[in-house]
Design a protein around this motif. Structure first.
Motif, mmCIF file in Angstrom:
data_model
loop_
_atom_site.group_PDB
_atom_site.id
_atom_site.type_symbol
_atom_site.label_atom_id
_atom_site.label_comp_id
_atom_site.label_asym_id
_atom_site.label_seq_id
_atom_site.Cartn_x
_atom_site.Cartn_y
_atom_site.Cartn_z
ATOM 1 N N LEU A 76 35.411 41.101 39.058
ATOM 2 C CA LEU A 76 35.917 40.467 40.541
ATOM 3 C C LEU A 76 37.072 39.486 40.625
ATOM 4 C CD1 LEU A 76 33.065 41.212 42.795
ATOM 5 C CD2 LEU A 76 34.904 42.554 42.467
ATOM 6 N N PRO A 77 36.946 38.489 39.433
ATOM 7 C CA PRO A 77 37.600 37.370 39.848
ATOM 8 C C PRO A 77 39.132 37.638 39.385
ATOM 9 C CG PRO A 77 35.673 36.562 38.537
ATOM 10 C CD PRO A 77 35.749 38.007 38.680
ATOM 11 N N THR A 78 39.488 38.456 38.455
ATOM 12 C CA THR A 78 40.569 39.146 38.148
ATOM 13 C C THR A 78 41.453 39.932 39.330
ATOM 14 O OG1 THR A 78 40.175 39.078 35.760
ATOM 15 C CG2 THR A 78 42.142 40.313 36.407
ATOM 16 N N ARG A 79 40.368 40.894 39.752
ATOM 17 C CA ARG A 79 40.485 41.747 41.011
ATOM 18 C C ARG A 79 41.109 40.918 42.050
ATOM 19 N NH1 ARG A 79 36.871 46.729 41.530
ATOM 20 N NH2 ARG A 79 38.408 47.396 42.850
ATOM 21 N N TYR A 80 40.194 39.797 42.297
ATOM 22 C CA TYR A 80 40.607 38.958 43.570
ATOM 23 C C TYR A 80 41.800 38.045 43.376
ATOM 24 C CZ TYR A 80 39.381 35.410 47.033
ATOM 25 O OH TYR A 80 39.291 34.587 48.315
ATOM 26 N N GLU A 81 42.176 37.817 42.448
ATOM 27 C CA GLU A 81 43.377 37.008 42.143
ATOM 28 C C GLU A 81 44.552 37.965 42.134
ATOM 29 O OE1 GLU A 81 45.232 34.417 38.529
ATOM 30 O OE2 GLU A 81 43.230 34.350 38.766
ATOM 31 N N ALA A 82 44.460 39.122 41.641
ATOM 32 C CA ALA A 82 45.692 40.195 42.063
ATOM 33 C C ALA A 82 45.760 40.624 43.167
ATOM 34 C CB ALA A 82 45.198 41.276 40.962
ATOM 35 N N ALA A 83 44.588 40.769 43.985
ATOM 36 C CA ALA A 83 44.531 41.377 45.530
ATOM 37 C C ALA A 83 45.134 40.141 46.604
ATOM 38 C CB ALA A 83 43.241 41.816 45.780
#
Length: 145
Positions: A76-83
């Motif tokens: 989730l941290p990576t997805r959050y940063e990308a989103a």
């Protein structure tokens, strides 16, 4: 003899099927009224700063329903940063608290939610009338029978 998969069937089975509907406006209204009392609230941080993270949480929930949040957290941290763009996202420690609270709210047993309206037997009204009145009240029109 094994059955061939139906090419027109949904890509998910019942166990992994995502939640069909979340009324995001109602959910955001709930959070706007309660965010200042939530454990994730930071004094001085206005509700508008939480909205992108709340929407992200609902998106992830809808796409991953029935999977435990703990299982999703590593990615989730990576997805959050990308989103979310830099100016719209919270720091991850705070964002993860918001996401966990959304998950908790959406996974709460329905029995814990107060009923939208009184049981039909008690009101003497048919279902359509009860729903119409509930929608009118929700819209703030103050319609009563």
């Amino acid at each position: 003899m094994s059955r061939q998969p139906d090419p027109s069937a949904h890509a998910w089975n019942d166990v992994a099927m995502p939640c069909a509907v979340v009324d995001i406006q109602t959910e955001l209204h709930f959070w706007e009224k309660t965010y200042a009392r939530q454990a994730f609230h930071r004094p001085g941080l206005a509700f508008r700063h939480y909205v992108p993270t709340l929407k992200f949480a609902y998106d992830i929930y809808l796409l991953s329903r029935r999977r435990p949040l703990q299982e999703l957290l590593p990615a989730l941290p990576t997805r959050y940063e990308a989103a979310l763009s830099r100016g719209t996202r919270l720091d991850w420690s705070l964002a993860s608290m918001v996401i966990a609270r959304v998950w908790e709210r959406l996974n709460a047993p329905l029995e814990q939610d107060p009923p939208l309206f009184a049981p039909l037997v008690a009101t003497g009204m048919d279902e359509r009338t009860v729903i119409a009145e509930a929608m009118q009240r929700r819209a703030g029109n103050g319609f009563t029978r």
